[in-house]
Scaffold this active site. Structure first.
Site, PDB file in Angstrom:
ATOM      1  N   LYS A 180      -2.182   9.740  -7.120  1.00 12.86           N
ATOM      2  CA  LYS A 180      -2.157   8.926  -5.909  1.00 12.86           C
ATOM      3  C   LYS A 180      -2.661   9.778  -4.751  1.00 12.86           C
ATOM      4  O   LYS A 180      -2.345  10.979  -4.675  1.00 12.86           O
ATOM      5  CB  LYS A 180      -0.708   8.471  -5.662  1.00 12.86           C
ATOM      6  CG  LYS A 180      -0.525   7.528  -4.485  1.00 12.86           C
ATOM      7  CD  LYS A 180       0.940   7.076  -4.378  1.00 12.86           C
ATOM      8  CE  LYS A 180       1.147   6.095  -3.239  1.00 12.86           C
ATOM      9  NZ  LYS A 180       2.559   5.635  -3.132  1.00 12.86           N
TER      10      LYS A 180
ATOM     11  N   SER B 144       3.302   0.631  -2.766  1.00 11.17           N
ATOM     12  CA  SER B 144       2.078   1.213  -2.267  1.00 11.17           C
ATOM     13  C   SER B 144       1.207   1.877  -3.329  1.00 11.17           C
ATOM     14  O   SER B 144       0.010   2.062  -3.102  1.00 11.17           O
ATOM     15  CB  SER B 144       2.424   2.248  -1.199  1.00 11.17           C
ATOM     16  OG  SER B 144       3.133   3.326  -1.759  1.00 11.17           O
TER      17      SER B 144
ATOM     18  N   SER C 166       7.658   1.561  -4.385  1.00  9.52           N
ATOM     19  CA  SER C 166       6.200   1.753  -4.469  1.00  9.52           C
ATOM     20  C   SER C 166       5.668   2.211  -5.820  1.00  9.52           C
ATOM     21  O   SER C 166       4.460   2.238  -6.019  1.00  9.52           O
ATOM     22  CB  SER C 166       5.744   2.741  -3.397  1.00  9.52           C
ATOM     23  OG  SER C 166       5.710   2.107  -2.144  1.00  9.52           O
TER      24      SER C 166
END
Lengths: 485, 95
Positions: free
Chosen positions: A76, A151, A175
């Site tokens: 990420k 997210s 997330s």
């Protein structure tokens, strides 16, 4: 090759069926030819990946390969990667080349993993849909008109589209678990403090935790073994041994006590999702588990408490972005205040600014007791609910999300509606407990996630429970119809 | 609670965020909606409840007070917007 799990790929590498270089080239070529449809990557690190793959193959030839040597994954874009842009999906860091590696990145590098690139996300991890990214929304491979969740949406979409076998994520309020549910993959948020936060760009420091995202619990176990452990560079990282998460995957579930919180099956839940979750629970009964209804009476406090604590901590953390030392700086500032205000005003997106302002307000003179202190007290009540429940049952199960993936643009105009997407996931971060989401069904062709919650540091138990479910069912092997070989 | 336009302008100033004139009504609305959401907490009785700052109620770990970092000024300043002689440059503060 693209449809194999990490465990299967590790077997193939060990058997000499293919080299890490061949595997890495195959992943890179899939990303190049197919990611335009999903926008799941912000940066593809081709040169880095090929170099790491060659090094992994040399290690293997020398007889020095470990379990993870030569396995490809993506990070990420919230994790600092030395020499590689680390943007946190923000204009603020669009030009930021990280001068060091996050501990988690360093650990994967040392284990011999190959970094394919940096995945898309909500800006500064603030969002549940990936729509707040400066680089545009990532798209759900099950229906590209829909969000992948957030997210960590890019990580989830890339795994669901079979562009990568696994990726890292972070979870401040859901997330990892929510995008895992919406994309039909497996995601684990560990206990607070289990994985180092060093080099992970901070959102809400008392809630943030990094975790693995993959297709199976077996793969998540392999990843967590690499990620977890004490780090002197993170003052909240816990000094506790890391178990071999793979060793207990096949333990029997005979006598496992499952609690179903009645508050998680109330009005907000789509009845079709409730049905899929109930079906999953029946599978566990077949595996020998017992089920009882439990209550988490303070569940309704989670959303309001979270939306004080997270923005308050974010407003503090994000004050470091001032246009002076790194990141975006506005053109021609007339004075220092103008430099701060325009750099931040132009560098941050709408949702980030909104949360900074909520946090600033909640922490401003005269409001601290009414907001932040009150929220921390509510947090204690929420934690006590879980401690009470987990004294009666081994794991808690329920839906990960109230609805399947929603359409891009559907909730962007109303932040409060977007916040309700995380009603079942936020409470865990407030309590600091570990939780997983595993695919457990489909509603109108879209994946449904089962959330499994355990006690502090019970990651091995969660992975065991999830793995046994995946041995008995095949929801985790389902792939979106659109993906191509 | 509902915010006024002037409240939003004040908060934006405190947070050192420039907000465009035409964005103020939108923020006033959404921030008011969020505050209405979090105000649901006010109805909860939290008398005698100890505030929870850390999920594991851990205390701050301290390390020995010794030098542990090497000087990486050049590397760290390589990503700065404006640097001269090892110093970060900002607009003139003292006339």
């Amino acid at each position: 090759m693209f449809d194999k799990t990490l465990a299967e790929l590790a077997g193939g590498l060990a058997a000499g069926d293919f080299s890490s270089l061949e595997l890495t080239e195959s992943c890179l070529s899939r990303i190049k030819s197919q990611d335009a449809a999903y926008n799941s990557f912000i940066t593809v690190t081709e040169e880095l990946a090929l170099g790491q793959a060659r090094a992994a193959d040399s290690l293997r030839a020398a007889g020095k390969a470990g379990m993870f040597t030569g396995l490809p994954l993506a990070h990420k874009d919230i994790f600092c990667t030395q020499g590689v842009r680390t943007s946190c999906a923000s204009r603020m860091l669009d030009n930021f080349i990280a001068p060091y590696d996050a501990t988690l990145v360093r650990k994967f590098n040392e284990a011999g993993a190959v970094t394919l690139g940096k995945t898309n996300m909500d800006e500064f991890a603030m969002g549940s849909s990936n729509e707040s990214s400066f680089y545009g929304p990532s798209r759900n491979p099950w229906d590209t008109d829909r969000v992948p969740g957030g997210s960590s949406g890019g990580s989830a979409a890339a795994i669901a589209a079979r562009l990568v076998p696994a990726a890292t994520g972070t979870d401040t309020g859901g997330s990892i678990r929510q995008p895992a549910a919406l994309c039909g993959i497996t995601g684990l948020k560990p206990t607070y403090g289990r994985v180092s936060r060093y080099g992970m760009i901070a959102f809400a420091s008392s809630l943030d935790q990094a975790g693995p995202m993959a297709r199976t619990a077996e793969d998540a176990a392999l990843m967590l073994k690499v990620m977890a452990g004490f780090d002197p560079m993170d003052s909240t990282c816990v000094e506790q041994d890391v178990p071999d998460y793979s060793a207990s995957l096949n333990d029997s579930l005979e006598g496992l006590r499952i609690g179903l919180p009645k508050e998680y099956f109330a009005d907000n839940l789509n009845p079709a999702i409730a049905e899929q979750v109930q079906n999953a629970v029946r599978e566990f009964e077949k595996l020998g588990a017992t089920v009882k209804e439990i209550s988490l009476p303070n569940t309704a406090l989670a959303v309001p408490a979270y939306y004080i604590i997270a923005p308050a901590e974010a407003s503090t953390n994000l004050s470091r972005f001032d246009g002076v030392r790194y990141g975006y700086r506005c053109d021609n500032p007339v004075d220092l205040e103008d430099l701060y205000k325009r750099s931040r005003g132009e560098g941050f997106g709408d949702e980030v600014k909104r949360r900074i302002m909520v946090g600033t307000y909640a922490l401003s003179a005269g409001y601290y007791d009414a907001y932040y202190r009150k929220a921390q007290q509510a947090r204690r009540l929420i934690q006590q609910d879980f401690i009470q429940a987990l004294s009666e049952v081994d794991v808690i199960m329920g839906p990960t999300t109230p609805q399947p993936a929603f359409r891009i643009g559907e909730k962007t105009s109303d932040p409060v509606q977007m916040y309700m997407e995380d009603i079942y996931t936020l409470a865990l971060n407030l309590a600091g407990l570990p939780g997983m989401s595993v695919p457990c069904g489909q509603v109108q062709g879209l994946p449904v996630g089962l959330q499994i919650i355990g006690n502090y540091f019970a990651e091995a138990k969660l992975l065991n429970v999830a793995h046994r479910f995946q041995q008995a069912t095949d929801w985790h092997t389902q792939a979106p119809a659109s993906i191509k070989g | 609670m509902a915010l006024e336009r002037s409240d939003v302008e004040k908060i934006a100033h405190l947070a050192r965020l420039q907000i465009r004139e035409d964005e103020v009504p939108g923020y006033t609305q959404t921030l008011s909606d969020i505050l209405a959401l979090v105000d649901q907490l006010q109805a909860t009785d939290t008398t005698d409840v100890e505030p929870m700052a850390h999920p594991l109620d851990a205390v701050q770990r301290l390390r020995a007070d010794v030098v542990s970092e090497t000087n990486q000024r050049e590397q760290l300043q390589s990503v700065a917007p404006a640097v001269e002689n090892g110093l970060f440059l900002v607009p003139r503060v003292i006339e």
